[in-house]
Design a protein around this motif. Structure first.
Motif, PDB file in Angstrom:
ATOM      1  N   GLU A   1     -92.319 -10.403 -13.915  1.00 34.12           N
ATOM      2  CA  GLU A   1     -92.681  -9.568 -15.069  1.00 34.12           C
ATOM      3  C   GLU A   1     -92.270  -8.117 -14.853  1.00 34.12           C
TER       4      GLU A   1
ATOM      5  N   ARG B   1     -95.162 -14.321 -10.149  1.00 34.28           N
ATOM      6  CA  ARG B   1     -95.231 -14.099 -11.599  1.00 34.28           C
ATOM      7  C   ARG B   1     -95.204 -12.600 -11.911  1.00 34.28           C
ATOM      8  N   THR B   2     -95.986 -11.811 -11.155  1.00 35.71           N
ATOM      9  CA  THR B   2     -96.039 -10.354 -11.369  1.00 35.71           C
ATOM     10  C   THR B   2     -94.686  -9.723 -11.078  1.00 35.71           C
TER      11      THR B   2
ATOM     12  N   PRO C   1    -100.764 -19.135 -15.211  1.00 34.10           N
ATOM     13  CA  PRO C   1    -100.879 -17.680 -15.281  1.00 34.10           C
ATOM     14  C   PRO C   1    -102.205 -17.179 -14.709  1.00 34.10           C
TER      15      PRO C   1
END
Length: 201
Positions: A95, A91-92, A138
């Motif tokens: 992003e 996820r990081t 998340p």
């Protein structure tokens, strides 16, 4: 030719990756780096099509380097290659602007194929990791809760953490308590372990 820059702190692995990619007729290794800061500098200098970054590197890690490279070298697509298939990392990385996220135990031929796909504008994500990231959801920890847990990694006391982060001891206790609840841990050591296992720290 697809010009690739490799960033990996273990020299033997970096050399093996460079040799493997060098065998491909349409891929050229245009630069190499041993840590995140060097990766950003090399990418800015050689302007590769693809930057292939390991996550775990000394100093600036691959996720921070990814964010810097996507800002400073907009034409370069970043691929993250890691031993640690943690959902929070995926996820990081997305992003931060990564175009691909692959685990190192994938077959070597898949790496060259993934490089070609990313160069063609596709996103490539390890399917098992994508499923795990979706089910994990998340990161539940706030920025301050992450700061406090990271400061607690080495077993620091409440007072030490408060001093490091310029917070009161009561505030540190509140953040730790909240982080322990959110990670479903019994204590702060377990909270740190669970947050690291998910890639939340």
């Amino acid at each position: 030719m697809i010009r690739v820059m490799l960033a990996e702190d273990q020299g033997m692995i970096r050399g093996a990756l460079a040799s493997l990619l060098g065998l491909e007729p349409d891929i050229e290794v245009a630069g190499e780096a041993a840590d995140g800061e060097e990766a950003v500098a090399v990418a800015a200098e050689v302007r590769p099509d693809i930057a292939l970054l390991d996550i775990e590197m000394p100093g600036m890690d691959g996720l921070a380097a990814c964010a810097s490279i996507t800002r400073q070298v907009p034409g370069c697509r970043v691929m993250i290659l890691t031993t640690f298939g943690r959902p929070g990392y995926l996820r990081t990385a997305m992003e931060a602007g990564a175009s691909a996220f692959l685990v190192k135990d994938s077959p070597a031929r898949e790496l060259a194929a993934a490089i070609r796909r990313v160069h063609a504008g596709e996103r490539v994500i390890d399917p098992g990791l994508a499923a795990a990231a979706l089910s994990a959801g998340p990161n539940p920890l706030s920025a301050r809760e992450r700061d406090v847990l990271e400061a607690a990694v080495d077993g620091s006391t409440i007072g030490d953490i408060a001093g490091k982060l310029h917070l009161s001891e009561g505030t540190v206790r509140n953040y730790l308590s909240s982080a322990i609840q959110k990670t479903h841990a019994r204590n702060r050591i377990e909270a740190v372990q669970r947050a690291k296992a998910q890639g939340w720290l």
